[in-house]
Design a protein around this motif. Sequence first.
Motif, PDB file in Angstrom:
ATOM      1  N   ARG A   1       6.530  -1.267  -7.479  1.00 21.14           N
ATOM      2  CA  ARG A   1       7.166  -0.117  -6.838  1.00 21.14           C
ATOM      3  C   ARG A   1       7.478  -0.355  -5.362  1.00 21.14           C
ATOM      4  N   ASN A   2       6.962  -1.452  -4.805  1.00 25.85           N
ATOM      5  CA  ASN A   2       7.300  -1.757  -3.414  1.00 25.85           C
ATOM      6  C   ASN A   2       8.437  -2.774  -3.311  1.00 25.85           C
TER       7      ASN A   2
ATOM      8  N   SER B   1       0.810  -1.223   0.000  1.00 29.03           N
ATOM      9  CA  SER B   1       0.000   0.000   0.000  1.00 29.03           C
ATOM     10  C   SER B   1       0.844   1.275   0.000  1.00 29.03           C
ATOM     11  N   MET B   2       2.159   1.165   0.009  1.00 30.95           N
ATOM     12  CA  MET B   2       3.033   2.330   0.056  1.00 30.95           C
ATOM     13  C   MET B   2       2.970   3.094  -1.269  1.00 30.95           C
ATOM     14  N   SER B   3       2.906   4.426  -1.171  1.00 38.76           N
ATOM     15  CA  SER B   3       2.852   5.243  -2.386  1.00 38.76           C
ATOM     16  C   SER B   3       4.216   5.249  -3.073  1.00 38.76           C
ATOM     17  N   LEU B   4       4.231   5.677  -4.330  1.00 40.37           N
ATOM     18  CA  LEU B   4       5.479   5.740  -5.085  1.00 40.37           C
ATOM     19  C   LEU B   4       6.463   6.698  -4.416  1.00 40.37           C
ATOM     20  N   GLN B   5       5.986   7.867  -3.973  1.00 37.92           N
ATOM     21  CA  GLN B   5       6.883   8.835  -3.344  1.00 37.92           C
ATOM     22  C   GLN B   5       7.453   8.296  -2.035  1.00 37.92           C
ATOM     23  N   GLU B   6       6.621   7.595  -1.255  1.00 41.61           N
ATOM     24  CA  GLU B   6       7.118   6.983  -0.025  1.00 41.61           C
ATOM     25  C   GLU B   6       8.175   5.923  -0.329  1.00 41.61           C
ATOM     26  N   SER B   7       7.960   5.166  -1.393  1.00 47.60           N
ATOM     27  CA  SER B   7       8.936   4.155  -1.798  1.00 47.60           C
ATOM     28  C   SER B   7      10.254   4.802  -2.195  1.00 47.60           C
TER      29      SER B   7
END
Length: 197
Positions: free
Chosen positions: A100-101, A59-65
């Motif tokens: 992306r995660n 569930s992590m966003s791209l920016q958080e990744s």
Amino acid sequence: MKAPYRTLLERAYRAPLNVLGLAFGGLLGALALLPFLGSAFVPEMMEGSIVPGINRVPSMSLQESIDLESEAMRLVLGVPGVDRVVSQLGRSEPNGSSTRNESTPIATLKPRDQMPAGWDQKRVMAAMREALSVIPGIQVVMAQPISDRVDEMVTGVRSDIAVKVFGDDLQRLKETADQIIKVLNTLKGPRMSGWSV
């Protein structure tokens, strides 16, 4: 050379049971040596590079990744013996196996003569795992670039150890996988985080 061989051959023809007994004894002797053989035919090659694969929550966003990856690379660069590190987050192809995660950074190690005294690739891997352990919610899988890709191509699994469960009933497969995870989580070492179909 022919005379001793012919004599031996004639004796073997006269006593075939002795020959079979000798052959069977040799086979048993070879089988008795099996427990003392190593489990790998080729020793693990130290490639001079390490892939600390990092898996995040889906569930992590791209920016958080991206932010997490930058922090992880900063931590990896701080490990003694690491020369440089590059990272890849996800895959560029639409049908790629990583999302992306998932990231597959490659840390290139310094030559042995430039490493701290007493350090080798295994110690760098352990220090890297310890450095990355401060990041919450990630799973780190240590590998080497070449052996990782070869293992993935041969087994179809992106892990050193995997349990494959086959069948037609998805509910039964999930129940079995959950039971396997419970058993594996009682063992020392990495923990199972879930299952996939």
